[in-house]
Design a protein around this motif. Sequence first.
Motif, PDB file in Angstrom:
ATOM      1  N   ALA A   1       0.592  -2.461 -11.308  1.00  0.00           N
ATOM      2  CA  ALA A   1      -0.579  -1.604 -11.507  1.00  0.00           C
ATOM      3  C   ALA A   1      -1.040  -0.997 -10.186  1.00  0.00           C
ATOM      4  N   PRO A   2      -1.613   0.209 -10.262  1.00  0.00           N
ATOM      5  CA  PRO A   2      -2.311   0.735  -9.094  1.00  0.00           C
ATOM      6  C   PRO A   2      -3.595  -0.075  -8.878  1.00  0.00           C
ATOM      7  N   LEU A   3      -4.007  -0.199  -7.628  1.00  0.00           N
ATOM      8  CA  LEU A   3      -5.245  -0.915  -7.313  1.00  0.00           C
ATOM      9  C   LEU A   3      -6.260   0.097  -6.795  1.00  0.00           C
ATOM     10  N   THR A   4      -7.548  -0.176  -7.050  1.00  0.00           N
ATOM     11  CA  THR A   4      -8.578   0.792  -6.634  1.00  0.00           C
ATOM     12  C   THR A   4      -8.757   0.789  -5.119  1.00  0.00           C
ATOM     13  N   GLU A   5      -8.311  -0.291  -4.463  1.00  0.00           N
ATOM     14  CA  GLU A   5      -8.513  -0.415  -3.018  1.00  0.00           C
ATOM     15  C   GLU A   5      -7.165  -0.381  -2.300  1.00  0.00           C
ATOM     16  N   SER A   6      -7.201   0.011  -1.017  1.00  0.00           N
ATOM     17  CA  SER A   6      -5.982  -0.074  -0.212  1.00  0.00           C
ATOM     18  C   SER A   6      -6.193  -1.007   0.974  1.00  0.00           C
ATOM     19  N   LYS A   7      -7.417  -1.514   1.108  1.00  0.00           N
ATOM     20  CA  LYS A   7      -7.715  -2.398   2.242  1.00  0.00           C
ATOM     21  C   LYS A   7      -8.219  -3.747   1.741  1.00  0.00           C
ATOM     22  N   ASN A   8      -8.093  -4.758   2.599  1.00  0.00           N
ATOM     23  CA  ASN A   8      -8.598  -6.114   2.312  1.00  0.00           C
ATOM     24  C   ASN A   8      -7.994  -6.714   1.051  1.00  0.00           C
TER      25      ASN A   8
ATOM     26  N   VAL B   1       0.863  -1.182   0.000  1.00  0.00           N
ATOM     27  CA  VAL B   1       0.000   0.000   0.000  1.00  0.00           C
ATOM     28  C   VAL B   1       0.901   1.234   0.000  1.00  0.00           C
ATOM     29  N   ILE B   2       0.670   2.131  -0.947  1.00  0.00           N
ATOM     30  CA  ILE B   2       1.426   3.371  -1.030  1.00  0.00           C
ATOM     31  C   ILE B   2       0.783   4.351  -0.040  1.00  0.00           C
ATOM     32  N   GLU B   3       1.476   4.578   1.078  1.00  0.00           N
ATOM     33  CA  GLU B   3       0.906   5.368   2.181  1.00  0.00           C
ATOM     34  C   GLU B   3       1.248   6.853   2.074  1.00  0.00           C
ATOM     35  N   HIS B   4       2.260   7.165   1.244  1.00  0.00           N
ATOM     36  CA  HIS B   4       2.708   8.558   1.116  1.00  0.00           C
ATOM     37  C   HIS B   4       2.733   8.931  -0.353  1.00  0.00           C
TER      38      HIS B   4
ATOM     39  N   PHE C   1      -6.431  -1.711 -11.465  1.00  0.00           N
ATOM     40  CA  PHE C   1      -7.207  -2.943 -11.318  1.00  0.00           C
ATOM     41  C   PHE C   1      -8.053  -2.860 -10.063  1.00  0.00           C
ATOM     42  N   LYS C   2      -9.258  -3.446 -10.143  1.00  0.00           N
ATOM     43  CA  LYS C   2     -10.129  -3.459  -8.959  1.00  0.00           C
ATOM     44  C   LYS C   2     -10.514  -4.891  -8.608  1.00  0.00           C
ATOM     45  N   PRO C   3     -10.646  -5.166  -7.308  1.00  0.00           N
ATOM     46  CA  PRO C   3     -11.085  -6.505  -6.895  1.00  0.00           C
ATOM     47  C   PRO C   3     -12.459  -6.803  -7.481  1.00  0.00           C
TER      48      PRO C   3
ATOM     49  N   GLY D   1      -2.375  11.540  -9.401  1.00  0.00           N
ATOM     50  CA  GLY D   1      -3.528  11.053  -8.643  1.00  0.00           C
ATOM     51  C   GLY D   1      -4.140  12.165  -7.805  1.00  0.00           C
ATOM     52  N   PRO D   2      -5.115  11.795  -6.948  1.00  0.00           N
ATOM     53  CA  PRO D   2      -5.858  12.800  -6.180  1.00  0.00           C
ATOM     54  C   PRO D   2      -4.961  13.694  -5.321  1.00  0.00           C
ATOM     55  N   ASP D   3      -5.340  14.945  -5.241  1.00  0.00           N
ATOM     56  CA  ASP D   3      -4.667  15.917  -4.380  1.00  0.00           C
ATOM     57  C   ASP D   3      -5.732  16.587  -3.529  1.00  0.00           C
ATOM     58  N   PRO D   4      -5.740  16.462  -2.200  1.00  0.00           N
ATOM     59  CA  PRO D   4      -4.725  15.811  -1.362  1.00  0.00           C
ATOM     60  C   PRO D   4      -4.637  14.294  -1.604  1.00  0.00           C
ATOM     61  N   PHE D   5      -3.454  13.772  -1.304  1.00  0.00           N
ATOM     62  CA  PHE D   5      -3.135  12.375  -1.579  1.00  0.00           C
ATOM     63  C   PHE D   5      -4.041  11.398  -0.825  1.00  0.00           C
ATOM     64  N   VAL D   6      -4.425  10.345  -1.508  1.00  0.00           N
ATOM     65  CA  VAL D   6      -5.185   9.255  -0.891  1.00  0.00           C
ATOM     66  C   VAL D   6      -4.369   7.959  -1.048  1.00  0.00           C
ATOM     67  N   PRO D   7      -4.086   7.243   0.064  1.00  0.00           N
ATOM     68  CA  PRO D   7      -3.328   5.994  -0.057  1.00  0.00           C
ATOM     69  C   PRO D   7      -3.998   5.023  -1.037  1.00  0.00           C
ATOM     70  N   PHE D   8      -3.176   4.261  -1.754  1.00  0.00           N
ATOM     71  CA  PHE D   8      -3.736   3.288  -2.700  1.00  0.00           C
ATOM     72  C   PHE D   8      -2.886   2.020  -2.728  1.00  0.00           C
ATOM     73  N   GLY D   9      -3.512   0.939  -3.152  1.00  0.00           N
ATOM     74  CA  GLY D   9      -2.787  -0.324  -3.289  1.00  0.00           C
ATOM     75  C   GLY D   9      -1.966  -0.309  -4.564  1.00  0.00           C
TER      76      GLY D   9
END
Lengths: 145, 382
Positions: free
Chosen positions: A107-114, A74-77, A142-144, A85-93
Amino acid sequence: MPGNEKAQKKQVPIKEGFFTMPLSPLENVRLNGSKCRKCGEVFLGKAIGCENCGSADMEELPLSKRGKLYTYTVIEHRPPGDYKGPDPFVPFGEGFVELPEGLRIVAPLTESKNLKIGMDLELVVHKLFEDANGNEVIAYKFKPV
Amino acid sequence: MKEVAIVGAGIHKFGRFPDESPIQIALEAVRMALQDANIPWKAIEMAYCARCYLPASTGARIGAALGKTGISIIDVESACASGAVAIRQGVLAIQSGACDVCVVVGVEKMPRGFMEPTTLGFEPWQVYMGLTTNPSYWAMNARRHMHEYGITEMHIAKVAYKNHRNSVHNPYAMYQKAFTMEEILNSPVVCSPTRLLEICAPNEGAAALVLCASEKAHKYTSKPITIAACVHSLPLYASDFRGPIYQLSAKVSNPNPGVVSAKKAYEQAGISPKDVSVAEVQDTDAFNELIHYEELGFCGPGESGRLIDEGATEIGGRIPVNASGGLISKGEPIGASHVGQMVDLVWQLRGQNGPRQVANARVGLGLVTGAMGHSAITIIKR
């Protein structure tokens, strides 16, 4: 009346050769790859030469929209450089997605949890930003399922 | 093959030095190495300078400040393995007969924070999509290995605990501070499963060695250290997924570059893993050290968690690793990091490392791994 017509924005790929064309409608777009005619290895986008066998004999191969999560973090910073991507930053998988063609792509993932290794994922082709010429720059994640 | 020895070693502390230019930083390390070898600069016949982030001809600038003697000074780059490749060039130069004595210096001055992605080789589209966090690739490597072999976050934290504790005795480290397991496990997550106190910082510093044909080493020192092996490899196809990579085959399986380098290095040195007395390995993140235990044959595949649990890699253990505190505490000035590893190992083999000395160290091994899978190992013996 011409003044009321909304100018049709042009879509451009974030990297030439990464997508099947045309780029509209987005839901029909797939990632595009290259397959080595000599050894069968598959690469994202337009490969110049085969990293496995050195052959330059490549054929185009559209890639599957479904894949499995091989590994992730998970990219936390905010990532370094000109991240769009979004500004302010939103963590992503972020993950390696294994495609049935025998290829794992980052690839970036649409979710950062589960997130879970082995989970089924589906391609999302989307507009990431507008470039200086007003073009819509098309990227992937990619999204789950 | 002509044997090559290290007759002088020098270092400039790793850290942040806003008042010093990279040339000044490098000069301190080179002067210390020359003094250690008791050899004047004008007797040096060639030099190699390892750097990634500094301008072209940095080596020539360092040489100019020591006196323009007209010798060949060449800059060398191969990501985090730059220092090892510079040492290797020095060894090859002596073995070829091109010179008898040369200097190898590694230096870097890097900004704080995540590494600048385009210098690392990331393309603009990777930057736009946010795929440029270098440690995220290490983290994905860790996550996969944990999944396959059952390594835990506790094992990773134990590596950081050991290295931070060792750093307390190293005046050349950026951070000389021990942390509790609780502090490490509660430090902020950078890229899961990697935490802030388990990761190294790009920073500034320099290290230097004076190399000499072994047959002439007695002129400079009574304790020459022999370079038993110095190897460099790039990964075989599909064997490494370090950034800036964006794809990897799921069909082809090749050994890791570290495994390939280890095999070459042990063969060249004529030794096996059990002969290694002390090792310095690339702990850019704590998990990476675990992988290197396995690549170097200090344990079997997937057994690195057990090795750290047993305390085998602590000072006083069966195979002490990163007795210097590792890059986690020293920081990683890319061009200088491997040369710095070797400086500390030279001191280990001479028995002059004080509280972090490994008893009766005879064989030292330094390993680095970097972007594009650059992998290098140097083995020294006394």
